[in-house]
Design a protein around this motif. Structure first.
Motif, PDB file in Angstrom:
ATOM      1  N   GLY A 155       0.798  -1.222   0.000  1.00 45.74           N
ATOM      2  CA  GLY A 155       0.000   0.000   0.000  1.00 45.74           C
ATOM      3  C   GLY A 155       0.831   1.272   0.000  1.00 45.74           C
ATOM      4  N   PRO A 156       0.457   2.279  -0.796  1.00 37.65           N
ATOM      5  CA  PRO A 156       1.204   3.538  -0.848  1.00 37.65           C
ATOM      6  C   PRO A 156       1.007   4.415   0.376  1.00 37.65           C
ATOM      7  N   ARG A 157       0.062   4.049   1.258  1.00 38.17           N
ATOM      8  CA  ARG A 157      -0.179   4.845   2.463  1.00 38.17           C
ATOM      9  C   ARG A 157       0.495   4.255   3.715  1.00 38.17           C
ATOM     10  N   ASP A 158       1.250   3.185   3.529  1.00 42.45           N
ATOM     11  CA  ASP A 158       1.975   2.584   4.645  1.00 42.45           C
ATOM     12  C   ASP A 158       3.447   2.954   4.499  1.00 42.45           C
ATOM     13  N   ARG A 159       3.905   3.891   5.296  1.00 39.11           N
ATOM     14  CA  ARG A 159       5.252   4.438   5.161  1.00 39.11           C
ATOM     15  C   ARG A 159       6.331   3.374   5.304  1.00 39.11           C
ATOM     16  N   ARG A 160       6.042   2.295   6.023  1.00 36.67           N
ATOM     17  CA  ARG A 160       7.062   1.275   6.284  1.00 36.67           C
ATOM     18  C   ARG A 160       7.369   0.422   5.056  1.00 36.67           C
ATOM     19  N   SER A 161       6.502   0.459   4.057  1.00 33.56           N
ATOM     20  CA  SER A 161       6.750  -0.335   2.849  1.00 33.56           C
ATOM     21  C   SER A 161       6.556   0.446   1.558  1.00 33.56           C
ATOM     22  N   ALA A 162       5.984   1.645   1.632  1.00 33.48           N
ATOM     23  CA  ALA A 162       5.609   2.384   0.426  1.00 33.48           C
ATOM     24  C   ALA A 162       6.792   2.807  -0.437  1.00 33.48           C
ATOM     25  N   PHE A 163       7.983   2.893   0.140  1.00 36.19           N
ATOM     26  CA  PHE A 163       9.133   3.427  -0.587  1.00 36.19           C
ATOM     27  C   PHE A 163      10.182   2.374  -0.926  1.00 36.19           C
ATOM     28  N   ILE A 164       9.840   1.112  -0.769  1.00 36.54           N
ATOM     29  CA  ILE A 164      10.859   0.062  -0.856  1.00 36.54           C
ATOM     30  C   ILE A 164      10.771  -0.769  -2.133  1.00 36.54           C
ATOM     31  N   PHE A 165       9.582  -1.206  -2.506  1.00 32.17           N
ATOM     32  CA  PHE A 165       9.461  -2.291  -3.486  1.00 32.17           C
ATOM     33  C   PHE A 165       9.326  -1.801  -4.922  1.00 32.17           C
ATOM     34  N   GLY A 166       9.921  -2.576  -5.831  1.00 35.98           N
ATOM     35  CA  GLY A 166       9.840  -2.313  -7.258  1.00 35.98           C
ATOM     36  C   GLY A 166       9.610  -3.596  -8.033  1.00 35.98           C
ATOM     37  N   ASP A 167       9.476  -3.458  -9.345  1.00 32.76           N
ATOM     38  CA  ASP A 167       9.102  -4.571 -10.216  1.00 32.76           C
ATOM     39  C   ASP A 167      10.209  -4.878 -11.224  1.00 32.76           C
ATOM     40  N   ALA A 168      10.360  -6.150 -11.564  1.00 29.50           N
ATOM     41  CA  ALA A 168      11.387  -6.553 -12.530  1.00 29.50           C
ATOM     42  C   ALA A 168      11.191  -8.022 -12.898  1.00 29.50           C
ATOM     43  N   GLY A 169      11.879  -8.446 -13.944  1.00 31.85           N
ATOM     44  CA  GLY A 169      11.884  -9.856 -14.340  1.00 31.85           C
ATOM     45  C   GLY A 169      13.247 -10.244 -14.879  1.00 31.85           C
ATOM     46  N   VAL A 170      13.653 -11.487 -14.650  1.00 28.13           N
ATOM     47  CA  VAL A 170      14.932 -11.980 -15.161  1.00 28.13           C
ATOM     48  C   VAL A 170      14.746 -13.353 -15.806  1.00 28.13           C
ATOM     49  N   ALA A 171      15.664 -13.670 -16.698  1.00 25.26           N
ATOM     50  CA  ALA A 171      15.715 -14.992 -17.315  1.00 25.26           C
ATOM     51  C   ALA A 171      17.146 -15.506 -17.238  1.00 25.26           C
ATOM     52  N   ALA A 172      17.294 -16.769 -16.871  1.00 26.08           N
ATOM     53  CA  ALA A 172      18.625 -17.380 -16.780  1.00 26.08           C
ATOM     54  C   ALA A 172      18.610 -18.728 -17.480  1.00 26.08           C
ATOM     55  N   LEU A 173      19.599 -18.957 -18.324  1.00 25.94           N
ATOM     56  CA  LEU A 173      19.759 -20.236 -19.016  1.00 25.94           C
ATOM     57  C   LEU A 173      20.751 -21.093 -18.251  1.00 25.94           C
ATOM     58  N   VAL A 174      20.345 -22.312 -17.923  1.00 25.90           N
ATOM     59  CA  VAL A 174      21.192 -23.230 -17.155  1.00 25.90           C
ATOM     60  C   VAL A 174      21.559 -24.422 -18.041  1.00 25.90           C
ATOM     61  N   GLU A 175      22.855 -24.770 -18.040  1.00 25.39           N
ATOM     62  CA  GLU A 175      23.342 -25.884 -18.854  1.00 25.39           C
ATOM     63  C   GLU A 175      24.350 -26.715 -18.067  1.00 25.39           C
ATOM     64  N   ARG A 176      24.607 -27.911 -18.580  1.00 27.65           N
ATOM     65  CA  ARG A 176      25.626 -28.785 -17.993  1.00 27.65           C
ATOM     66  C   ARG A 176      26.960 -28.587 -18.713  1.00 27.65           C
ATOM     67  N   ASP A 177      28.020 -28.444 -17.941  1.00 23.94           N
ATOM     68  CA  ASP A 177      29.363 -28.322 -18.512  1.00 23.94           C
ATOM     69  C   ASP A 177      30.354 -28.503 -17.369  1.00 23.94           C
ATOM     70  N   ASP A 178      31.344 -29.339 -17.580  1.00 26.55           N
ATOM     71  CA  ASP A 178      32.321 -29.617 -16.525  1.00 26.55           C
ATOM     72  C   ASP A 178      33.082 -28.371 -16.084  1.00 26.55           C
ATOM     73  N   LYS A 179      33.101 -27.335 -16.928  1.00 27.73           N
ATOM     74  CA  LYS A 179      33.856 -26.126 -16.590  1.00 27.73           C
ATOM     75  C   LYS A 179      33.320 -25.431 -15.338  1.00 27.73           C
ATOM     76  N   PHE A 180      32.067 -25.709 -14.971  1.00 30.58           N
ATOM     77  CA  PHE A 180      31.469 -25.019 -13.839  1.00 30.58           C
ATOM     78  C   PHE A 180      31.919 -25.570 -12.489  1.00 30.58           C
ATOM     79  N   GLY A 181      32.492 -26.733 -12.452  1.00 29.68           N
ATOM     80  CA  GLY A 181      32.971 -27.259 -11.176  1.00 29.68           C
ATOM     81  C   GLY A 181      31.843 -27.484 -10.191  1.00 29.68           C
ATOM     82  N   GLU A 182      32.104 -27.183  -8.915  1.00 25.46           N
ATOM     83  CA  GLU A 182      31.153 -27.508  -7.849  1.00 25.46           C
ATOM     84  C   GLU A 182      30.401 -26.269  -7.353  1.00 25.46           C
ATOM     85  N   THR A 183      29.119 -26.475  -7.089  1.00 24.39           N
ATOM     86  CA  THR A 183      28.254 -25.432  -6.528  1.00 24.39           C
ATOM     87  C   THR A 183      27.734 -25.904  -5.180  1.00 24.39           C
ATOM     88  N   THR A 184      27.664 -24.994  -4.212  1.00 22.80           N
ATOM     89  CA  THR A 184      27.171 -25.323  -2.874  1.00 22.80           C
ATOM     90  C   THR A 184      26.016 -24.399  -2.508  1.00 22.80           C
TER      91      THR A 184
END
Length: 383
Positions: A155-184
């Protein structure tokens, strides 16, 4: 604390999309005096955000990002065997938004598609799920789409959150390749704190009614919101973060057999400037290795970590780099990932034009600049 480890899997390409509409926080004074606005904005460190218009959903932002990803990397859509859509602002209660995106993007009917409904830690959770499925060796390429339109649920009338949030989208391509090594990955949850960040009504526990839609005063400071708008108990969230997040990061780095010096970049959830500065100081991290976007995009929830990578590390990920990702949010949940990026291709950010469908290629490349863009739209009054 659950640790998960994978080998030979990584993100090979990324793209992001933003609404064209820029919100200048210092001018966001419809409901609050200028001095209060200035105080809040400088404290949280959010000076600009992006708001989707009423016709643009999270899926539209992800679609634009995915189209840019396909175009720039000459991807064969028939080779996408898995699509995971991450969001807490989906298009519908049902069907899952991933299914509509599978069709809209022209992917095969044999493509696995499902949604992940989580909070700000969801991109890291989603990576772990996708990496785990790809470890089987049967999936050629996977697409992670992560989109949020949080401007629609706070809500735009709630000062505790009205100035914080925004909108966006991302796309990520994931593939197999030995070059990536180990992920934790370290994935964690604490449902006893579920009430710290919540939208109480509008689901099946507390269905929508005319009363749940009414905005009302909720505290002695005059803040207003409806039961179908999100709220945060900021002090409790902060106390949770400073206790759990540094500890989780340290344990994950140790689990990965590394030290802080082995990490090239620390990519934190862009919750607010004060929290991230506190974590960096407590862990004695070099600020040059901490990319940030909080000041120009705000808190984009689960999108904030990958958006920061696309926005700030576009020309810095040649060769092999080790990134630490850390995010926390609704639930409460929190996650840390120690991830290898090797020659990851990152596209320019695209803007989604208000009221125009990206299906008709009505997006354009967007180059971030300092200050406000002269052609950016001003924010509408929100009654």
């Amino acid at each position: 604390m659950a640790f998960l480890r994978y080998k030979g899997i990584g993100i090979t390409a990324m793209a992001a999309a933003l609404p064209k509409q820029v919100i200048h926080n210092l001018e966001y004074t419809d409901f609050f005096p200028e001095d209060q606005v200035k105080e809040v904005v400088e404290k949280v460190g959010v000076f600009e955000r992006r708001f989707a218009d009423s016709l643009t959903c999270s899926s539209d932002l992800c679609f634009a990002a995915a189209q840019k990803l396909f175009l720039d990397n000459d991807i064969n859509r028939d080779e996408i065997d898995l699509l995971v859509f991450i969001s807490q602002t989906p298009d519908y209660r049902m069907p899952a938004t991933s299914i509509t995106l599978q069709h809209r993007l022209g992917l095969n009917n044999s493509c696995i598609a499902f949604d992940i409904n989580l909070g700000c830690s969801a991109f890291i959770y989603g990576m772990s799920v996708v990496y785990g499925m790809m470890q089987s060796g049967m999936i050629r390429k996977a697409l992670i789409l992560d989109g949020e339109t949080r401007s629609k649920v706070y809500g735009p009338r709630d000062r505790r959150s009205a100035f914080i949030f925004g909108d966006a989208g991302v796309a990520a391509l994931v593939e197999r390749d030995d070059k990536f090594g180990e992920t934790t990955f370290s994935l964690n949850s604490d449902g006893s704190r579920a009430d710290l960040i919540m939208i109480k009504a509008g689901g099946y526990r507390h269905p929508s009614t005319p009363e749940t839609l009414k905005e009302r005063v909720v505290d002695e400071y005059g803040n207003m919101r409806s039961e179908e708008q999100g709220y945060m108990k900021g002090g409790d969230v902060f106390n949770f973060v400073i206790r759990e997040i540094p500890r989780d990061i340290k344990k994950t780095i140790t689990e990965a057999g590394m030290t802080v010096d082995d990490i090239d970049y620390f990519c934190f959830h862009q919750a607010n400037n004060f929290i991230n500065a506190y974590i960096a100081k407590k862990m004695k991290l070099n600020g040059a290795r901490i990319p940030h976007t909080i000041e120009k995009y705000g808190n984009t929830s689960s999108v904030s970590v990958p958006l920061t990578i696309v926005s700030e590390l576009k020309d810095k990920l040649d060769g092999s780099n080790t990134l630490m990702m850390s995010a926390f949010g609704v639930g409460m949940t929190w996650a840390t990932g120690i991830v290898s990026f090797v020659d990851t291709r990152i596209s320019d950010i695209v803007e989604v034009v208000a009221g125009q469908p990206c299906d008709e290629v009505l997006c354009r490349e967007y180059t971030p600049i300092e200050g406000a863009s002269e052609e950016s739209e001003t924010h509408p009054k929100r009654d």
